[in-house]
Design a protein around this motif. Structure first.
Motif, PDB file in Angstrom:
ATOM      1  N   ASN A 165     -72.478  45.030 -59.990  1.00 27.82           N
ATOM      2  CA  ASN A 165     -73.202  43.797 -59.983  1.00 27.82           C
ATOM      3  C   ASN A 165     -73.760  42.921 -58.737  1.00 27.82           C
ATOM      4  OD1 ASN A 165     -71.209  42.163 -58.777  1.00 27.82           O
ATOM      5  ND2 ASN A 165     -70.233  41.676 -60.660  1.00 27.82           N
ATOM      6  N   ALA A 166     -74.556  42.004 -58.857  1.00 29.89           N
ATOM      7  CA  ALA A 166     -74.998  41.403 -57.625  1.00 29.89           C
ATOM      8  C   ALA A 166     -74.186  40.859 -56.581  1.00 29.89           C
ATOM      9  CB  ALA A 166     -76.304  40.455 -57.895  1.00 29.89           C
ATOM     10  N   ILE A 167     -73.022  40.371 -57.189  1.00 29.62           N
ATOM     11  CA  ILE A 167     -71.865  39.666 -56.074  1.00 29.62           C
ATOM     12  C   ILE A 167     -71.413  40.952 -55.305  1.00 29.62           C
ATOM     13  CG2 ILE A 167     -69.897  38.437 -55.822  1.00 29.62           C
ATOM     14  CD1 ILE A 167     -72.364  36.940 -56.612  1.00 29.62           C
ATOM     15  N   GLU A 168     -71.211  42.141 -56.085  1.00 34.17           N
ATOM     16  CA  GLU A 168     -70.478  43.140 -55.344  1.00 34.17           C
ATOM     17  C   GLU A 168     -71.618  43.911 -54.563  1.00 34.17           C
ATOM     18  OE1 GLU A 168     -69.732  45.310 -58.659  1.00 34.17           O
ATOM     19  OE2 GLU A 168     -67.363  44.671 -58.766  1.00 34.17           O
ATOM     20  N   GLN A 169     -72.677  43.839 -54.887  1.00 33.06           N
ATOM     21  CA  GLN A 169     -73.727  44.265 -53.750  1.00 33.06           C
ATOM     22  C   GLN A 169     -73.980  43.375 -52.585  1.00 33.06           C
ATOM     23  OE1 GLN A 169     -77.367  44.513 -56.140  1.00 33.06           O
ATOM     24  NE2 GLN A 169     -77.036  46.378 -57.232  1.00 33.06           N
ATOM     25  N   ALA A 170     -73.786  41.918 -52.716  1.00 33.62           N
ATOM     26  CA  ALA A 170     -73.956  41.321 -51.728  1.00 33.62           C
ATOM     27  C   ALA A 170     -72.837  41.555 -50.610  1.00 33.62           C
ATOM     28  CB  ALA A 170     -73.975  39.830 -52.271  1.00 33.62           C
ATOM     29  N   VAL A 171     -71.657  41.700 -51.252  1.00 29.59           N
ATOM     30  CA  VAL A 171     -70.320  41.983 -50.344  1.00 29.59           C
ATOM     31  C   VAL A 171     -70.421  43.209 -49.656  1.00 29.59           C
ATOM     32  CG1 VAL A 171     -67.941  42.217 -50.510  1.00 29.59           C
ATOM     33  CG2 VAL A 171     -68.840  40.554 -51.886  1.00 29.59           C
ATOM     34  N   ARG A 172     -70.928  44.204 -50.208  1.00 29.45           N
ATOM     35  CA  ARG A 172     -71.032  45.554 -49.612  1.00 29.45           C
ATOM     36  C   ARG A 172     -72.060  45.561 -48.563  1.00 29.45           C
ATOM     37  NH1 ARG A 172     -71.348  51.006 -53.166  1.00 29.45           N
ATOM     38  NH2 ARG A 172     -69.114  50.361 -53.286  1.00 29.45           N
ATOM     39  N   TRP A 173     -73.266  44.734 -48.953  1.00 30.93           N
ATOM     40  CA  TRP A 173     -74.441  44.482 -48.019  1.00 30.93           C
ATOM     41  C   TRP A 173     -73.945  43.939 -46.716  1.00 30.93           C
ATOM     42  CZ3 TRP A 173     -77.500  41.177 -45.084  1.00 30.93           C
ATOM     43  CH2 TRP A 173     -78.652  41.708 -44.925  1.00 30.93           C
ATOM     44  N   LEU A 174     -72.989  42.815 -46.919  1.00 33.08           N
ATOM     45  CA  LEU A 174     -72.481  42.129 -45.705  1.00 33.08           C
ATOM     46  C   LEU A 174     -71.457  42.694 -44.770  1.00 33.08           C
ATOM     47  CD1 LEU A 174     -72.209  38.423 -47.287  1.00 33.08           C
ATOM     48  CD2 LEU A 174     -73.989  39.276 -45.412  1.00 33.08           C
ATOM     49  N   ASN A 175     -70.737  43.643 -45.581  1.00 32.02           N
ATOM     50  CA  ASN A 175     -69.837  44.597 -44.913  1.00 32.02           C
ATOM     51  C   ASN A 175     -70.373  45.842 -44.257  1.00 32.02           C
ATOM     52  OD1 ASN A 175     -67.616  42.834 -45.463  1.00 32.02           O
ATOM     53  ND2 ASN A 175     -67.395  43.672 -47.278  1.00 32.02           N
ATOM     54  N   ASP A 176     -71.756  46.023 -44.426  1.00 31.98           N
ATOM     55  CA  ASP A 176     -72.230  47.340 -43.734  1.00 31.98           C
ATOM     56  C   ASP A 176     -72.753  46.975 -42.246  1.00 31.98           C
ATOM     57  OD1 ASP A 176     -73.687  49.440 -42.952  1.00 31.98           O
ATOM     58  OD2 ASP A 176     -74.912  49.540 -44.730  1.00 31.98           O
TER      59      ASP A 176
ATOM     60  N   ALA B   6     -81.947  46.501 -57.031  1.00 30.56           N
ATOM     61  CA  ALA B   6     -81.553  46.867 -55.686  1.00 30.56           C
ATOM     62  C   ALA B   6     -81.440  45.920 -54.780  1.00 30.56           C
ATOM     63  CB  ALA B   6     -82.541  48.149 -55.276  1.00 30.56           C
ATOM     64  N   GLY B   7     -82.291  44.693 -55.014  1.00 32.44           N
ATOM     65  CA  GLY B   7     -82.215  43.543 -54.024  1.00 32.44           C
ATOM     66  C   GLY B   7     -81.613  42.361 -54.237  1.00 32.44           C
ATOM     67  N   GLY B   8     -81.046  42.503 -55.499  1.00 31.21           N
ATOM     68  CA  GLY B   8     -80.181  41.202 -55.936  1.00 31.21           C
ATOM     69  C   GLY B   8     -79.048  40.863 -54.847  1.00 31.21           C
ATOM     70  N   GLY B   9     -78.549  41.894 -54.452  1.00 33.55           N
ATOM     71  CA  GLY B   9     -77.296  41.881 -53.596  1.00 33.55           C
ATOM     72  C   GLY B   9     -77.616  41.088 -52.249  1.00 33.55           C
ATOM     73  N   GLN B  10     -78.939  41.607 -51.849  1.00 34.31           N
ATOM     74  CA  GLN B  10     -79.462  41.219 -50.430  1.00 34.31           C
ATOM     75  C   GLN B  10     -80.018  39.752 -50.450  1.00 34.31           C
ATOM     76  OE1 GLN B  10     -82.175  44.093 -48.619  1.00 34.31           O
ATOM     77  NE2 GLN B  10     -83.034  42.461 -47.153  1.00 34.31           N
ATOM     78  N   ILE B  11     -80.520  39.334 -51.609  1.00 32.47           N
ATOM     79  CA  ILE B  11     -80.912  37.973 -51.812  1.00 32.47           C
ATOM     80  C   ILE B  11     -79.705  37.138 -51.573  1.00 32.47           C
ATOM     81  CG2 ILE B  11     -82.020  36.507 -53.474  1.00 32.47           C
ATOM     82  CD1 ILE B  11     -83.710  38.773 -54.505  1.00 32.47           C
ATOM     83  N   ILE B  12     -78.646  37.325 -52.514  1.00 31.76           N
ATOM     84  CA  ILE B  12     -77.450  36.527 -52.413  1.00 31.76           C
ATOM     85  C   ILE B  12     -76.954  36.469 -51.122  1.00 31.76           C
ATOM     86  CG2 ILE B  12     -75.198  36.350 -53.418  1.00 31.76           C
ATOM     87  CD1 ILE B  12     -76.184  37.465 -55.773  1.00 31.76           C
TER      88      ILE B  12
END
Length: 241
Positions: A2-13, A187-193
């Motif tokens: 989901n988008a929250i998990e994508q956001a966490v992964r994006w921030l941890n990269d 693909a971009g939902g996590g980055q937006i969050i």
């Protein structure tokens, strides 16, 4: 995912932080244009507010300027200014953000001088101080806590609003959000969050740091007086409700 998990992964990269155009670069842009806008607002608002407060005139004008400035749509101003001689990019963004920094800076500067102890004014005049000396030596030091409060409010507003700078090629953390919208939502939902979290986190951090600075520059007797005034105002509101 989901988008929250994508956001966490994006921030941890780590690459999203250190690559050109990454978080650190965008954070530097965001802070630099926010600082420039608040500084420009101070240079415009503080001298006017202090002088009007010293003379005791222009209270209605201060209120009018504050209300008109707050009524201007942020995105509209960010769109109009690039069409002037400032052009697209950082200068027009800084000028637009400075407009939104002026109301709290101006209002608090005016109020700070008007709230100065009348007895302190009378004593200074009795010692032969001129109008300018009275402002510099008596009213300005007593107004410092109000100046700090206005600076704090303006800085937080500017930091939060600066996220819109990406719409006019101004850079900043809003560029991360805009890039996310340029992708497919899946693909971009996590980055937006993630971009939204970064902007909100920066605004909260600025609020906390400047709240500490405001407390430090406010003498203890004035802290108690302002707490009492705030408490009486809250009681009046509660009683009226």
């Amino acid at each position: 995912m989901n988008a929250i998990e994508q956001a966490v992964r994006w921030l941890n990269d780590p690459l999203n932080w250190t690559n050109p155009g990454g978080i650190l670069d965008r954070l530097g842009e965001h802070l630099s244009m926010s600082a420039a806008a608040v500084l420009l607002g101070c240079l415009v608002a503080w001298p006017i507010g202090l002088w009007l407060g010293h003379t005791g005139r222009g209270g209605g004008a201060v209120l009018l300027v504050s209300n008109v400035s707050l009524a201007i749509p942020t995105l509209a101003l960010l769109t109009i200014l690039p069409l002037t001689f400032l052009g697209f990019g950082r200068p027009s963004v800084v000028a637009a953000l400075a407009v939104f920094a002026v109301p709290p800076l101006l209002a608090n500067a005016y109020t700070g001088v008007r709230q100065a102890d009348p007895e302190a004014r009378d004593a200074a005049r009795g010692m032969g101080l001129s109008g300018g000396q009275l402002l510099r030596r008596v009213e300005l030091p007593l107004a410092v806590p109000y100046l700090a409060a206005g600076f704090r409010t303006a800085a937080v507003q500017v930091v939060a609003t600066a996220a819109l700078a990406s719409f006019v090629n101004g850079g900043g953390l809003g560029q991360i959000i805009r890039a996310g919208f340029g992708l497919d939502i899946a693909a971009g939902g996590g980055q937006i969050i993630a971009g939204g979290v970064l902007v909100a986190g920066l605004a909260v951090l600025v609020e906390l740091l400047l709240a500490l600075v405001e407390r430090v520059v406010t003498p203890r007797p004035l802290r108690r007086a302002r707490r009492g005034a705030d408490r009486r105002a809250a009681d009046a509101v509660a009683g009226g409700g």
